[in-house]
Design a protein around this motif. Sequence first.
Motif, PDB file in Angstrom:
ATOM      1  N   TYR A   1     -58.805  27.240 -48.184  1.00 40.44           N
ATOM      2  CA  TYR A   1     -58.295  27.666 -49.757  1.00 40.44           C
ATOM      3  C   TYR A   1     -59.532  27.321 -50.852  1.00 40.44           C
ATOM      4  CZ  TYR A   1     -53.020  27.519 -48.223  1.00 40.44           C
ATOM      5  OH  TYR A   1     -52.173  27.707 -48.227  1.00 40.44           O
TER       6      TYR A   1
ATOM      7  N   VAL B   1     -40.095  29.171 -44.045  1.00 34.94           N
ATOM      8  CA  VAL B   1     -40.300  30.141 -42.440  1.00 34.94           C
ATOM      9  C   VAL B   1     -38.677  31.242 -42.630  1.00 34.94           C
ATOM     10  CG1 VAL B   1     -40.351  30.730 -40.031  1.00 34.94           C
ATOM     11  CG2 VAL B   1     -42.217  28.844 -40.728  1.00 34.94           C
TER      12      VAL B   1
ATOM     13  N   ARG C   1     -58.188  36.534 -50.749  1.00 29.64           N
ATOM     14  CA  ARG C   1     -56.687  35.338 -49.879  1.00 29.64           C
ATOM     15  C   ARG C   1     -57.004  35.418 -48.540  1.00 29.64           C
ATOM     16  NH1 ARG C   1     -54.154  31.748 -51.993  1.00 29.64           N
ATOM     17  NH2 ARG C   1     -54.435  32.922 -54.187  1.00 29.64           N
ATOM     18  N   HIS C   2     -56.902  34.145 -47.733  1.00 31.26           N
ATOM     19  CA  HIS C   2     -57.949  34.386 -46.260  1.00 31.26           C
ATOM     20  C   HIS C   2     -55.859  33.613 -45.682  1.00 31.26           C
ATOM     21  CE1 HIS C   2     -61.380  33.955 -47.263  1.00 31.26           C
ATOM     22  NE2 HIS C   2     -62.051  34.216 -45.975  1.00 31.26           N
ATOM     23  N   VAL C   3     -55.904  35.025 -44.258  1.00 33.21           N
ATOM     24  CA  VAL C   3     -54.672  34.082 -43.620  1.00 33.21           C
ATOM     25  C   VAL C   3     -54.329  33.831 -42.112  1.00 33.21           C
ATOM     26  CG1 VAL C   3     -52.339  34.408 -42.589  1.00 33.21           C
ATOM     27  CG2 VAL C   3     -52.836  35.356 -45.216  1.00 33.21           C
ATOM     28  N   LEU C   4     -54.409  32.752 -41.804  1.00 31.35           N
ATOM     29  CA  LEU C   4     -55.229  32.144 -40.559  1.00 31.35           C
ATOM     30  C   LEU C   4     -54.201  32.459 -39.560  1.00 31.35           C
ATOM     31  CD1 LEU C   4     -56.927  28.923 -41.370  1.00 31.35           C
ATOM     32  CD2 LEU C   4     -57.661  30.871 -41.260  1.00 31.35           C
TER      33      LEU C   4
ATOM     34  N   ARG D   1     -42.577  18.799 -40.441  1.00 33.24           N
ATOM     35  CA  ARG D   1     -42.067  20.196 -39.962  1.00 33.24           C
ATOM     36  C   ARG D   1     -40.679  20.908 -40.362  1.00 33.24           C
ATOM     37  NH1 ARG D   1     -43.074  18.901 -35.060  1.00 33.24           N
ATOM     38  NH2 ARG D   1     -41.264  17.768 -34.959  1.00 33.24           N
TER      39      ARG D   1
ATOM     40  N   ARG E   1     -48.666  23.787 -51.063  1.00 32.08           N
ATOM     41  CA  ARG E   1     -48.733  25.585 -51.121  1.00 32.08           C
ATOM     42  C   ARG E   1     -49.166  26.057 -50.410  1.00 32.08           C
ATOM     43  NH1 ARG E   1     -54.896  26.973 -53.904  1.00 32.08           N
ATOM     44  NH2 ARG E   1     -56.155  24.560 -53.050  1.00 32.08           N
ATOM     45  N   THR E   2     -48.978  27.502 -50.723  1.00 32.41           N
ATOM     46  CA  THR E   2     -48.974  28.073 -49.246  1.00 32.41           C
ATOM     47  C   THR E   2     -50.268  29.563 -49.092  1.00 32.41           C
ATOM     48  OG1 THR E   2     -47.287  27.472 -48.686  1.00 32.41           O
ATOM     49  CG2 THR E   2     -47.451  29.055 -47.226  1.00 32.41           C
ATOM     50  N   SER E   3     -50.596  30.395 -48.595  1.00 36.67           N
ATOM     51  CA  SER E   3     -51.038  31.711 -49.080  1.00 36.67           C
ATOM     52  C   SER E   3     -50.102  32.804 -48.047  1.00 36.67           C
ATOM     53  CB  SER E   3     -52.568  31.669 -48.409  1.00 36.67           C
ATOM     54  OG  SER E   3     -53.600  30.866 -48.932  1.00 36.67           O
ATOM     55  N   PHE E   4     -50.181  33.408 -48.624  1.00 37.41           N
ATOM     56  CA  PHE E   4     -49.537  34.466 -47.858  1.00 37.41           C
ATOM     57  C   PHE E   4     -49.741  36.292 -48.237  1.00 37.41           C
ATOM     58  CE2 PHE E   4     -46.743  36.933 -50.772  1.00 37.41           C
ATOM     59  CZ  PHE E   4     -47.254  35.678 -52.418  1.00 37.41           C
TER      60      PHE E   4
ATOM     61  N   SER F   1     -47.384  35.218 -37.781  1.00 37.99           N
ATOM     62  CA  SER F   1     -46.951  34.339 -38.731  1.00 37.99           C
ATOM     63  C   SER F   1     -46.060  33.155 -37.829  1.00 37.99           C
ATOM     64  CB  SER F   1     -45.824  34.670 -39.818  1.00 37.99           C
ATOM     65  OG  SER F   1     -45.553  33.919 -40.976  1.00 37.99           O
ATOM     66  N   ASP F   2     -45.327  32.862 -38.884  1.00 40.04           N
ATOM     67  CA  ASP F   2     -44.897  31.156 -38.108  1.00 40.04           C
ATOM     68  C   ASP F   2     -43.517  31.693 -36.837  1.00 40.04           C
ATOM     69  OD1 ASP F   2     -45.873  30.200 -40.386  1.00 40.04           O
ATOM     70  OD2 ASP F   2     -44.736  28.073 -38.827  1.00 40.04           O
TER      71      ASP F   2
ATOM     72  N   LEU G   1     -47.122  34.225 -43.241  1.00 41.80           N
ATOM     73  CA  LEU G   1     -47.131  33.178 -43.724  1.00 41.80           C
ATOM     74  C   LEU G   1     -48.514  32.384 -42.907  1.00 41.80           C
ATOM     75  CD1 LEU G   1     -44.581  31.488 -44.726  1.00 41.80           C
ATOM     76  CD2 LEU G   1     -45.680  32.816 -45.829  1.00 41.80           C
ATOM     77  N   SER G   2     -49.408  31.294 -44.037  1.00 41.13           N
ATOM     78  CA  SER G   2     -50.951  30.759 -43.480  1.00 41.13           C
ATOM     79  C   SER G   2     -50.728  29.665 -43.737  1.00 41.13           C
ATOM     80  CB  SER G   2     -52.492  31.090 -44.130  1.00 41.13           C
ATOM     81  OG  SER G   2     -52.888  30.969 -43.033  1.00 41.13           O
ATOM     82  N   ASP G   3     -51.139  29.009 -43.498  1.00 42.52           N
ATOM     83  CA  ASP G   3     -51.183  27.261 -43.151  1.00 42.52           C
ATOM     84  C   ASP G   3     -50.747  26.913 -44.607  1.00 42.52           C
ATOM     85  OD1 ASP G   3     -52.807  27.683 -40.648  1.00 42.52           O
ATOM     86  OD2 ASP G   3     -52.224  25.796 -40.057  1.00 42.52           O
ATOM     87  N   SER G   4     -49.989  25.516 -45.046  1.00 42.99           N
ATOM     88  CA  SER G   4     -49.320  25.380 -46.226  1.00 42.99           C
ATOM     89  C   SER G   4     -50.783  23.910 -46.085  1.00 42.99           C
ATOM     90  CB  SER G   4     -48.491  24.715 -45.840  1.00 42.99           C
ATOM     91  OG  SER G   4     -47.112  25.482 -46.049  1.00 42.99           O
ATOM     92  N   GLN G   5     -51.075  23.489 -47.605  1.00 35.32           N
ATOM     93  CA  GLN G   5     -51.798  23.170 -47.848  1.00 35.32           C
ATOM     94  C   GLN G   5     -51.015  21.308 -49.007  1.00 35.32           C
ATOM     95  OE1 GLN G   5     -55.325  23.542 -50.215  1.00 35.32           O
ATOM     96  NE2 GLN G   5     -56.302  22.453 -49.344  1.00 35.32           N
TER      97      GLN G   5
ATOM     98  N   VAL H   1     -58.157  25.074 -42.797  1.00 39.25           N
ATOM     99  CA  VAL H   1     -56.564  25.133 -44.126  1.00 39.25           C
ATOM    100  C   VAL H   1     -57.699  24.458 -45.185  1.00 39.25           C
ATOM    101  CG1 VAL H   1     -55.111  24.513 -45.136  1.00 39.25           C
ATOM    102  CG2 VAL H   1     -54.930  25.572 -42.396  1.00 39.25           C
ATOM    103  N   ASP H   2     -58.144  23.611 -44.889  1.00 40.36           N
ATOM    104  CA  ASP H   2     -59.069  23.595 -46.567  1.00 40.36           C
ATOM    105  C   ASP H   2     -60.245  23.918 -46.616  1.00 40.36           C
ATOM    106  OD1 ASP H   2     -57.160  20.759 -46.686  1.00 40.36           O
ATOM    107  OD2 ASP H   2     -58.844  19.499 -45.660  1.00 40.36           O
TER     108      ASP H   2
ATOM    109  N   ARG I   1     -41.606  23.256 -43.503  1.00 43.78           N
ATOM    110  CA  ARG I   1     -42.050  24.414 -42.946  1.00 43.78           C
ATOM    111  C   ARG I   1     -41.087  25.271 -42.620  1.00 43.78           C
ATOM    112  NH1 ARG I   1     -47.441  27.047 -43.066  1.00 43.78           N
ATOM    113  NH2 ARG I   1     -47.131  28.905 -42.448  1.00 43.78           N
TER     114      ARG I   1
ATOM    115  N   CYS J   1     -50.343  32.631 -53.427  1.00 42.50           N
ATOM    116  CA  CYS J   1     -49.912  31.695 -52.543  1.00 42.50           C
ATOM    117  C   CYS J   1     -48.269  31.517 -53.173  1.00 42.50           C
ATOM    118  CB  CYS J   1     -50.873  30.718 -53.030  1.00 42.50           C
ATOM    119  SG  CYS J   1     -50.457  29.984 -53.958  1.00 42.50           S
TER     120      CYS J   1
ATOM    121  N   GLN K   1     -56.743  21.257 -40.175  1.00 45.85           N
ATOM    122  CA  GLN K   1     -56.454  20.845 -41.650  1.00 45.85           C
ATOM    123  C   GLN K   1     -58.077  20.783 -42.376  1.00 45.85           C
ATOM    124  OE1 GLN K   1     -53.752  19.296 -43.524  1.00 45.85           O
ATOM    125  NE2 GLN K   1     -54.577  20.196 -44.629  1.00 45.85           N
TER     126      GLN K   1
END
Lengths: 163, 163, 163
Positions: free
Chosen positions: B25, A21, B89-92, A14, A108-111, C93-94, A92-96, B21-22, A17, A129, B18
């Motif tokens: 990616y 943010v 590039r996907h953003v969720l 958290r 890593r984090t897609s944007f 986004s967040d 931002l998308s979720d981080s991995q 997200v996986d 992240r 990303c 998760q």
Amino acid sequence: MDTDIPAVRVDVMRRARQLMVDYAYAIDDGDLKRWPTFFTEPCLYRITTRENVGKNMPLAIMLCDNQAMLYDRVEAIEQANIFEPHYYRHVLSDSQVSAYGGNLLTVRTSFICVRTMLDGAMLLFAAGCYVDEIEIDEQTCLFRSRTVILDSSKVDTLIALPF
Amino acid sequence: MDTDIPAVRVDVMRRARQLMVDYAYAIDDGDLKRWPTFFTEPCLYRITTRENVGKNMPLAIMLCDNQAMLYDRVEAIEQANIFEPHYYRHVLSDSQVSAYGGNLLTVRTSFICVRTMLDGAMLLFAAGCYVDEIEIDEQTCLFRSRTVILDSSKVDTLIALPF
Amino acid sequence: MDTDIPAVRVDVMRRARQLMVDYAYAIDDGDLKRWPTFFTEPCLYRITTRENVGKNMPLAIMLCDNQAMLYDRVEAIEQANIFEPHYYRHVLSDSQVSAYGGNLLTVRTSFICVRTMLDGAMLLFAAGCYVDEIEIDEQTCLFRSRTVILDSSKVDTLIALPF
């Protein structure tokens, strides 16, 4: 199949992240003086392209490895941008998570980033990303390194922007 | 007004997220061989359009209902894409739970997908949502079904892509 | 540097985020009758532009300050949209918390909205952020105010849409 990512404590994730943010909102606010404060000293900030990464080429479009270079960058941008005002919006998308150990979290984090000019025109400006090494312990939560990997290799000259 | 969605344990939701997200990616990395490994056997993978869903038409643009079909799909895509390289590039956005019971979680998730060609051109490629049934227990966290609902009905022939 | 945002309990933040998410899906579903139910009575719903905010101009493109106005708005939209059907897709986004105290949470949230016409054409319709005051206690989780700040000042006449 659950993924075999390292277990990261919820509060650690958290805080990491939150760093990403706050960084994104600072950039989008045009509050560039805050930008260097998100990094450790020394640090590593790089912008490169997915094509370069795919070819295992170490070339970066931009590289800063200490706070002074980041502040120089801010000054250059603020002078360059006087005549061309525009807004950015990062989503931002979720981080991995790819690694976690000691006080270092690698994620890593897609944007996607949209640019809006003052005349109202909107443009899909960048997609890509972040690959981040975040130094995180009880006191600290900062980027030790942030690598911006752009999907496009056709990079706008206004790349002066910190992504 | 708090929503009346079923209460989902925090760790269950985190594991489901998760998985999504996986999956995203893996697709964006072009790591298509991993794609079938995100599904149960048998499974259901469908691509349809919002217009079809709105008209209550059961037609799908693509439908796979077992792992062998998913692997066939991967092979077809990898051959088709040799001459037309590009990145996705996907953003969720956040997920919305619609049902939860037994070991099955039903959620939907809005997404936007940007495509970048090797010459650098970027395109808003797709927008829509996933409707997912996720089988989740102590050992497992996999898609029993994933329905991709595209907002646009003008579907690119490169739809070969698993979304 | 950890940020000095007020500490918000995890469950409070989760409920606030759920409100935003349910709101976004209701709009994207075209389920406009639900729209007013996300607000307190009285309430404040405003659409403005980043340029106006930057100039400290209090002008709003649209302003509703009670439930009756929100319902009027829904009726107007539903009549206007009969001849021009299209879909929206919001990606959030967040959120960034700016204040928290009593039963009021103040947050902002960047978003991008894509519009798809029935002929399949997709458009980057809007980018911007929400600034929300959310009234949250054991019983309630509703917007006391929602200000939509659009990055673009060239606002489509279909702005009738609640963002």
